[in-house]
Design a protein around this motif. Structure first.
Motif, mmCIF file in Angstrom:
data_model
loop_
_atom_site.group_PDB
_atom_site.id
_atom_site.type_symbol
_atom_site.label_atom_id
_atom_site.label_comp_id
_atom_site.label_asym_id
_atom_site.label_seq_id
_atom_site.Cartn_x
_atom_site.Cartn_y
_atom_site.Cartn_z
ATOM 1 N N THR A 30 43.906 31.847 41.383
ATOM 2 C CA THR A 30 42.478 31.912 41.047
ATOM 3 C C THR A 30 41.651 31.879 42.332
ATOM 4 N N TYR A 31 41.995 30.974 43.224
ATOM 5 C CA TYR A 31 41.321 30.876 44.527
ATOM 6 C C TYR A 31 41.456 32.198 45.295
ATOM 7 N N TYR A 32 42.672 32.735 45.339
ATOM 8 C CA TYR A 32 42.914 34.001 46.034
ATOM 9 C C TYR A 32 42.028 35.103 45.453
ATOM 10 N N LEU A 33 42.007 35.240 44.130
ATOM 11 C CA LEU A 33 41.210 36.290 43.499
ATOM 12 C C LEU A 33 39.727 36.109 43.782
ATOM 13 N N CYS A 34 39.244 34.868 43.731
ATOM 14 C CA CYS A 34 37.835 34.603 44.053
ATOM 15 C C CYS A 34 37.514 34.986 45.495
ATOM 16 N N SER A 35 38.429 34.697 46.406
ATOM 17 C CA SER A 35 38.190 35.035 47.814
ATOM 18 C C SER A 35 38.142 36.548 48.025
ATOM 19 N N LYS A 36 38.851 37.310 47.219
ATOM 20 C CA LYS A 36 38.862 38.768 47.343
ATOM 21 C C LYS A 36 37.664 39.417 46.647
ATOM 22 N N THR A 37 37.251 38.889 45.492
ATOM 23 C CA THR A 37 36.177 39.524 44.724
ATOM 24 C C THR A 37 34.791 39.102 45.188
ATOM 25 N N GLY A 38 34.695 37.981 45.896
ATOM 26 C CA GLY A 38 33.427 37.525 46.434
ATOM 27 C C GLY A 38 32.449 37.074 45.361
ATOM 28 N N GLU A 39 31.235 36.800 45.804
ATOM 29 C CA GLU A 39 30.201 36.303 44.888
ATOM 30 C C GLU A 39 29.787 37.334 43.857
ATOM 31 N N SER A 40 29.916 38.615 44.187
ATOM 32 C CA SER A 40 29.500 39.651 43.246
ATOM 33 C C SER A 40 30.602 40.008 42.237
ATOM 34 N N GLY A 41 31.801 39.451 42.406
ATOM 35 C CA GLY A 41 32.899 39.725 41.497
ATOM 36 C C GLY A 41 32.974 38.716 40.375
ATOM 37 N N LYS A 42 33.957 38.901 39.518
ATOM 38 C CA LYS A 42 34.154 38.012 38.378
ATOM 39 C C LYS A 42 35.649 37.743 38.247
ATOM 40 N N VAL A 43 35.998 36.456 38.143
ATOM 41 C CA VAL A 43 37.391 36.062 37.951
ATOM 42 C C VAL A 43 37.465 35.198 36.700
ATOM 43 N N TYR A 44 38.394 35.553 35.827
ATOM 44 C CA TYR A 44 38.704 34.771 34.636
ATOM 45 C C TYR A 44 40.083 34.157 34.857
ATOM 46 N N ALA A 45 40.240 32.888 34.490
ATOM 47 C CA ALA A 45 41.538 32.231 34.655
ATOM 48 C C ALA A 45 41.884 31.473 33.381
ATOM 49 N N PHE A 46 43.139 31.600 32.955
ATOM 50 C CA PHE A 46 43.603 31.026 31.687
ATOM 51 C C PHE A 46 44.724 30.023 31.915
ATOM 52 N N ASP A 47 44.689 28.962 31.126
ATOM 53 C CA ASP A 47 45.821 28.038 31.043
ATOM 54 C C ASP A 47 45.665 27.238 29.758
ATOM 55 N N VAL A 48 46.789 26.731 29.264
ATOM 56 C CA VAL A 48 46.770 25.937 28.033
ATOM 57 C C VAL A 48 46.715 24.440 28.319
ATOM 58 N N GLN A 49 46.719 24.061 29.595
ATOM 59 C CA GLN A 49 46.721 22.648 29.955
ATOM 60 C C GLN A 49 45.406 22.257 30.630
ATOM 61 N N ALA A 50 44.772 21.230 30.102
ATOM 62 C CA ALA A 50 43.509 20.752 30.662
ATOM 63 C C ALA A 50 43.683 20.333 32.122
ATOM 64 N N ASP A 51 44.846 19.804 32.472
ATOM 65 C CA ASP A 51 45.083 19.379 33.852
ATOM 66 C C ASP A 51 45.044 20.569 34.808
ATOM 67 N N ALA A 52 45.510 21.725 34.362
ATOM 68 C CA ALA A 52 45.443 22.924 35.199
ATOM 69 C C ALA A 52 43.987 23.307 35.465
ATOM 70 N N LEU A 53 43.148 23.238 34.443
ATOM 71 C CA LEU A 53 41.735 23.548 34.634
ATOM 72 C C LEU A 53 41.080 22.551 35.587
ATOM 73 N N ARG A 54 41.414 21.275 35.428
ATOM 74 C CA ARG A 54 40.842 20.243 36.307
ATOM 75 C C ARG A 54 41.224 20.500 37.759
ATOM 76 N N GLN A 55 42.507 20.740 38.009
ATOM 77 C CA GLN A 55 42.968 20.960 39.382
ATOM 78 C C GLN A 55 42.353 22.226 39.978
ATOM 79 N N THR A 56 42.247 23.262 39.166
ATOM 80 C CA THR A 56 41.662 24.511 39.653
ATOM 81 C C THR A 56 40.181 24.339 39.936
ATOM 82 N N ARG A 57 39.464 23.658 39.045
ATOM 83 C CA ARG A 57 38.028 23.429 39.258
ATOM 84 C C ARG A 57 37.804 22.654 40.552
ATOM 85 N N GLU A 58 38.621 21.636 40.802
ATOM 86 C CA GLU A 58 38.493 20.858 42.049
ATOM 87 C C GLU A 58 38.703 21.750 43.269
#
Length: 180
Positions: A30-58
């Protein structure tokens, strides 16, 4: 392995693109994709575990990046992503590193997600699937996904996979699918 996959994907992703991390995990892709698409891009990220979302958000907050993080299975991506011109979709099959091994990707939902994603890829877009075999269902998922991919029309998709014959213990197998 991750760095090598990112180098392959680099030529397919531009600033402003829409991309999907179908298996967010700890947020590295997710971080990699955000770094490539920049502020004008859009990245969607999926997971079934709340802990994955927490770690990614951090991780994203630390680097002042943003993505739409979705607590749901990747097989439902079409319900959330309305863009039908996605440049890149990334999958890392298996389980959350350090997480519950019983919460792993499964053959049927992965194939559903891959099929949905192929319909969303723009012409010239790429999908990467890093297949981690082993564990309780890894070989079954690997074989099922590869069987599904072998049936795709070669006039519509170019598929390449990388094997590592000198690596022990079932190394990950990267697969790349380019929509023609």
């Amino acid at each position: 392995m991750t760095d090598w996959i990112h180098r392959v994907l680099d030529e397919y992703i531009k600033e402003g693109d829409c991309c999907i991390d179908a298996t967010m995990g700890k947020g590295g892709d997710t971080y990699y994709l955000c770094s490539k698409t920049g502020e004008s891009g859009k990245v969607y990220a999926f997971d079934v575990q709340a802990d994955a979302l927490r770690q990614t958000r951090e991780k994203l907050d630390k680097h002042k990046m943003n993505a739409e993080l979705i607590l749901d299975g990747h097989e439902h991506m079409k319900e959330y992503v309305k863009e039908m011109a996605v440049s890149c979709i990334m999958f890392n099959l298996g389980y959350l590193p350090g997480g519950d091994h019983h919460l792993a990707t499964k053959t049927n939902t992965t194939i559903q997600a891959v099929e949905a994603g192929l319909g969303m890829l723009k012409t010239g877009g790429i999908m990467s699937i890093c297949i981690y075999s082993g564990g309780d269902s890894g070989f079954e998922e690997r074989d099922g996904v590869l069987e599904y991919l072998s049936q795709l029309d070669d006039r519509k998709y170019f598929i390449a996979r990388q094997d590592f014959p000198n690596k022990k213990n079932n190394p990950p197998m990267p697969v790349f699918i380019i929509k023609l």
